[in-house]
Design a protein around this motif. Structure first.
Motif: not given
Length: 333
Positions: A166-171, A213-215, A273-275, A290-297
């Motif tokens: 969903r928009p607002g999630d991180v990738l 329930g982390l992802v 973002p919080e998890t 493992a790293e955050i590489i983007g966002t869901v929009t």
């Protein structure tokens, strides 16, 4: 080598986006659309096509089923590796769903016993390494070329799906970068020389992320690489995804290659973002990058950003990718 300090080959983000859009590993996934159309399948069909495995409700969980077939040229040129991949690739599909693999069957064709034995040796060694039994299959040793397919069963207590980003999630991109590419191919077999106990321990990460329930969604990084997998995830969830290539860690500095590479243990996951820190920590504790590489929009485009501009790789609303976007509720539109 983890790749964190590898010098990067210079390529503009605009050029990278155009390269990925035309790459055969990315465009090859279009074949799925043909099959789904011919069979009349959509996201609401039994098993929910578009996921890495079919999920069949079963009591307090789900039975999982998946299958993989391999190009004849690959099986002929690398029979042992093809045999290993028959276990490994199917296993990744089950893990990506938050499941635990149960058993594998195969379908093998070969022109002679020697060729068949080399394929089966790869399967047997992978079966032992990952602790997934081979429980039967089909064998024919009277064909003009080697061919291989395999199916897997598993079970999940909680699912990770391709439909819930969903928009607002991180990738998040998670991949084992301990290893090297297999020759000139885009295959990255991190399992070579890895202790079997480590491989089996790594298999617990995804099911535990699901159960805790982390992802929110995810897929294994398949032959389409990070780019193709992100596009499949975006279409199935009916969202856009923006990736910052500067945040993608590569094993050797070649970003274009890594964005289309097939790692032996690699996943794209979305999380709130919080998890996200907890998700990253699970992989880091196992020595996996493992790293955050983007966002869901909102929207329908897979885009790359360099901080000052965005460059479209693919818009799945304009050009369907898998042909498995969410079905719109026209009654309430």
């Amino acid at each position: 080598m983890d790749g964190a300090d590898a010098p990067r080959r210079v390529i503009s983000v605009a050029t990278l986006a155009a390269t990925l859009a035309a790459h055969p590993h990315v465009t090859g996934k279009r074949d799925i659309d043909v099959a789904c159309g011919a069979l009349g399948l959509d996201q609401q069909s039994p098993g929910r096509p578009g996921d890495d495995a079919a999920a069949i409700p079963d009591g307090d969980g789900w039975q999982l089923m998946a299958t993989e077939g391999f190009m004849n040229e690959f099986v002929a040129s690398a029979p042992w590796f093809a045999g290993w991949c028959a276990i490994m690739v199917n296993m990744s599909d089950i893990l990506a769903m938050g499941g635990r693999p149960a058993a594998v069957t195969n379908a093998l064709w070969a022109p002679d016993i020697a060729t068949a034995k080399e394929i089966l040796r790869g399967m047997k060694e992978a079966s032992e390494a990952y602790g997934i039994p081979i429980v039967g299959g089909h064998t024919n040793l009277r064909t003009d070329r080697p061919q291989l397919a395999a199916a897997i069963w598993g079970r999940a207590r909680a699912l990770i799906t391709s439909f819930d980003a969903r928009p607002g999630d991180v990738l998040i991109a998670a991949a084992d970068r301990r290893g090297a590419y297999a020759g000139d191919s885009n295959n990255f077999p991190a399992f070579l020389n890895a202790p079997h106990a480590r491989l089996r321990g790594d298999m617990d990460i995804l099911p535990m992320l699901a159960e805790d329930g982390l992802v929110t969604a995810g897929k294994d990084i398949s032959q389409g690489g990070i780019a193709g997998t992100a596009l499949m995830l975006a279409e199935c969830s009916g969202v856009g995804i923006t990736i910052d290539p500067a945040k993608v860690t590569t094993p050797d500095g070649d970003l274009a290659r890594w964005m289309t590479a097939f790692p032996s243990f690699g996943f794209l996951l979305t999380a709130k973002p919080e998890t996200a820190p907890s998700v990253l920590a699970r992989f880091h504790a196992r020595g996996i990058g493992a790293e955050i590489i983007g966002t869901v929009t909102p929207g329908s485009s897979l885009r790359l950003t360099d901080g000052s501009g965005e460059y479209t790789v693919w818009d799945h609303a304009v050009s369907p990718y898998l042909g498995l976007a969410p079905i719109k509720d026209t009654a309430n539109a």
